[in-house]
Motif scaffolding. Structure first.
Motif, PDB file in Angstrom:
ATOM      1  N   ILE A  20       8.133  -7.015  -3.080  1.00 24.39           N
ATOM      2  CA  ILE A  20       9.360  -6.552  -2.446  1.00 24.39           C
ATOM      3  C   ILE A  20      10.126  -7.756  -1.898  1.00 24.39           C
ATOM      4  O   ILE A  20      11.340  -7.815  -1.965  1.00 24.39           O
ATOM      5  N   GLY A  21       9.424  -8.728  -1.345  1.00 20.60           N
ATOM      6  CA  GLY A  21      10.113  -9.891  -0.758  1.00 20.60           C
ATOM      7  C   GLY A  21       9.248 -11.136  -0.810  1.00 20.60           C
ATOM      8  O   GLY A  21       8.297 -11.223  -1.603  1.00 20.60           O
ATOM      9  N   LEU A  45      -8.261 -11.983  -3.155  1.00 18.47           N
ATOM     10  CA  LEU A  45      -7.102 -11.255  -2.623  1.00 18.47           C
ATOM     11  C   LEU A  45      -7.409  -9.763  -2.585  1.00 18.47           C
ATOM     12  O   LEU A  45      -7.946  -9.215  -3.548  1.00 18.47           O
ATOM     13  N   VAL A  46      -7.047  -9.122  -1.476  1.00 18.27           N
ATOM     14  CA  VAL A  46      -7.205  -7.664  -1.377  1.00 18.27           C
ATOM     15  C   VAL A  46      -5.822  -7.037  -1.189  1.00 18.27           C
ATOM     16  O   VAL A  46      -5.039  -7.483  -0.353  1.00 18.27           O
ATOM     17  N   LEU A  47      -5.549  -6.025  -1.987  1.00 18.26           N
ATOM     18  CA  LEU A  47      -4.246  -5.336  -1.946  1.00 18.26           C
ATOM     19  C   LEU A  47      -4.470  -3.832  -1.913  1.00 18.26           C
ATOM     20  O   LEU A  47      -5.447  -3.340  -2.485  1.00 18.26           O
ATOM     21  N   PRO A  48      -3.525  -3.082  -1.335  1.00 17.80           N
ATOM     22  CA  PRO A  48      -3.598  -1.623  -1.495  1.00 17.80           C
ATOM     23  C   PRO A  48      -3.208  -1.270  -2.938  1.00 17.80           C
ATOM     24  O   PRO A  48      -2.309  -1.896  -3.507  1.00 17.80           O
ATOM     25  N   LEU A  49      -3.886  -0.299  -3.500  1.00 22.11           N
ATOM     26  CA  LEU A  49      -3.502   0.154  -4.847  1.00 22.11           C
ATOM     27  C   LEU A  49      -2.344   1.150  -4.673  1.00 22.11           C
ATOM     28  O   LEU A  49      -2.502   2.359  -4.787  1.00 22.11           O
ATOM     29  N   HIS A  50      -1.173   0.599  -4.380  1.00 20.41           N
ATOM     30  CA  HIS A  50       0.026   1.424  -4.126  1.00 20.41           C
ATOM     31  C   HIS A  50       0.354   2.280  -5.350  1.00 20.41           C
ATOM     32  O   HIS A  50       0.118   1.858  -6.491  1.00 20.41           O
ATOM     33  N   SER A 100       1.922   7.768   0.459  1.00 15.11           N
ATOM     34  CA  SER A 100       3.348   7.393   0.451  1.00 15.11           C
ATOM     35  C   SER A 100       3.733   6.856  -0.928  1.00 15.11           C
ATOM     36  O   SER A 100       3.016   6.038  -1.502  1.00 15.11           O
ATOM     37  N   PRO A 101       4.866   7.336  -1.458  1.00 10.81           N
ATOM     38  CA  PRO A 101       5.255   6.966  -2.808  1.00 10.81           C
ATOM     39  C   PRO A 101       5.680   5.504  -2.945  1.00 10.81           C
ATOM     40  O   PRO A 101       5.542   4.906  -4.004  1.00 10.81           O
ATOM     41  N   THR A 102       6.156   4.924  -1.840  1.00 11.71           N
ATOM     42  CA  THR A 102       6.683   3.556  -1.918  1.00 11.71           C
ATOM     43  C   THR A 102       5.736   2.588  -1.202  1.00 11.71           C
ATOM     44  O   THR A 102       4.871   3.014  -0.436  1.00 11.71           O
TER      45      THR A 102
END
Ligand code: ADP
Length: 480
Positions: A20-21, A45-50, A100-102
């Motif tokens: 996003i930024g 690296l750990v990320l949410p699986l959006h 949340s969708p986004t």
């Protein structure tokens, strides 16, 4: 140190998965840069699986499943692994992330649950893998709950006892307002009675700033600014008490992804000093934008999110104030509807202005390659990428002297201006911006001087290697 340093990085977004930024750039690029150092760091690296991540793009292997405690009952977390440029990436899924969708929502409780769950699951993952990080590196408010949890547990938790923590601030004003109650339901209490101001006791970023062993921001300039009332988001007095633990490390630029000699999306590729070739990009851009095919007339540009932070509102009056000077301009951006409207009005009022209200990565590249000056009147700028990209493409920045802009641009009229790469101005007013543009327009008339500015900007080295070395030094300080 003989065994490689183990660093677990937690971020809400990271390229190429989701961006996003600027945070997405840093979290996506820094791990590979750290792994490329002579003494590589074992960074993961750990990320949410959006929901926004295209799961078909990556080979995702399920590697772990466990539950995270919540006031309404335990919640299942499932973890998938993939590898990007040698970096293991763990993607965490679970109901609060799917809700949340986004990537970011306007609903503070949705985001609070999502990121508290994510942060706690990232810690649990390290334990499940029996992979003890020397350093836990969190970014912004979204992953601050991990620091909070660690500070509560570390003393009595053998596994994390020797894990140190670093919090990187990309944008201080995003404190996580409204997210606190969701964190509390995950067993993360307010920092009652702490040295934080009372209003910040239940806000994730302030609690991260309270509990992190070290803090850094994405430029030295911004690291100093957040200690002042103007930029401190009400936390400046508290931050001063932590000043010894705060440093600034400038973000790098992906010098391969942004290279006018290899950029496939611009009309004519060009290198240092190839001003004719660069001129072809300007002509093509003028034609594309239906502006006058007047190569000698300066082309001003602006590329950014239309946000109060970026000072977009200063531009219309600044341009009106220099209407007599014979220039053309293109504005590319989207965001705040009022600012978008102001740009459209400027387009309506001036035949020499084009406002293009959208996000368009390819057009942005054509603008960097063809425009003469990039206007960056930011009210605050923790680091900023646009000025670095502009310089790399021979487009001279005219920017407000703040944060990372001040750190990366040397003003033409500053002392020792033989190193100068652009124009800086102090006050966040249309008049000050207008005056800076006038100064730039004057120099533009003298091709030799202008080419000098372009040349020095194009030669600047903003590579990630340097930033990675500084992060490594910071990690090493933390584990000693
Ligand atoms: P921030 O992260 O605060 O938005 P940066 O300067 O760090 O600001 O990064 C902005 C990035 O987004 C740059 O790569 C810039 O080219 C790009 N960008 C911003 N707005 C647009 C747009 N409307 N179209 C294409 N690219 C854009």
């Amino acid at each position: 140190m003989s065994a490689p340093l183990r660093v677990l990085t937690l971020a809400a977004e990271a390229a190429p998965f989701v961006k996003i930024g600027g945070l997405g750039d840093v979290a996506g690029t820094l791990p590979a840069a750290l792994r490329a150092l002579p003494a590589p760091v074992d960074v993961r690296l750990v990320l949410p699986l959006h929901n926004a991540i295209d799961k078909t793009q990556y080979a995702l292997t399920p590697i772990a499943s466990f539950t995270i405690a919540h006031a309404d009952g335990p919640i299942i977390a499932e973890v998938f692994q993939t590898t990007v440029k040698g970096t293991p990436v763990y993607l965490i899924s679970g109901a609060p992330i799917a809700a949340s969708p986004t990537v970011y929502s306007l609903d503070a409780s949705l985001d609070g649950s999502k990121f508290a769950f994510f942060s706690l699951a990232a810690l649990e993952l390290a334990r499940t893998l029996n992979w003890r990080p020397h350093v836990l590196h969190a970014h912004d408010w979204h992953t601050s709950p991990a620091l909070h949890a660690l500070s509560l547990r570390r003393a009595r938790d053998e596994f994390f006892r020797s894990t140190s923590t670093l919090l990187t601030i990309h944008n201080l004003p995003y404190l996580g307002v409204g997210a606190g109650p969701s964190l509390n339901k995950f067993g993360l209490p307010p920092a009652q009675g702490s040295p934080l101001p009372k209003w910040a006791w239940n806000l994730p970023l302030p609690i991260g700033l309270l509990t992190a062993d070290k803090i850094n921001t994405v430029s030295q300039g911004y690291a100093a600014e957040i200690l002042t009332p103007e930029f401190g988001s009400g936390l400046n007095e508290f931050l001063k008490t932590r000043a010894d633990s705060i440093t600034g490390i400038l973000n790098g630029l992906d010098m391969e992804a942004w290279n006018p000699e290899t950029d496939a999306q611009i009309k004519t590729r060009f290198g240092l000093g190839e001003w004719d070739k660069r001129g072809r990009n300007k002509m093509a851009l003028l034609q594309e934008l239906n502006l006058d095919a007047a190569p000698k007339r300066p082309l001003l540009a602006m590329i950014n999110r239309m946000d109060n932070q970026k000072g977009v509102d200063l531009v219309p009056n600044a341009l009106r104030g220099i209407a007599d000077r014979g220039w053309q301009a293109v504005i590319l951006g989207s965001g705040d509807p009022d600012l978008e409207d102001a740009a459209r009005r400027l387009d309506d009022d001036f035949s020499n202005v084009r406002a293009i209200i959208r996000y368009d990565g390819a057009l942005a590249r054509r603008i960097y390659a063809g425009a003469d000056m990039l206007l960056i009147p930011s009210r605050y700028e923790p680091c900023g990428l646009t000025q670095m990209i502009a310089m790399r493409y021979g487009c001279v920045p005219v920017a407000r002297a703040t944060g990372g802009l001040r750190d990366t641009i040397i003003d033409y009229h500053a002392k020792g201006q033989k190193n100068s790469t652009g124009f800086l101005f102090e006050a966040a007013t249309p008049e000050a911006l207008g005056q800076a543009i006038r100064r730039a327009l004057d120099i533009y008339q003298d091709k030799r001087r202008w080419h000098g500015l372009q040349r020095r900007g194009m030669k600047r080295n903003f590579s990630w290697r340097r930033s990675a070395e500084k992060y490594l030094a910071l990690y090493e300080e933390l584990v000693i």
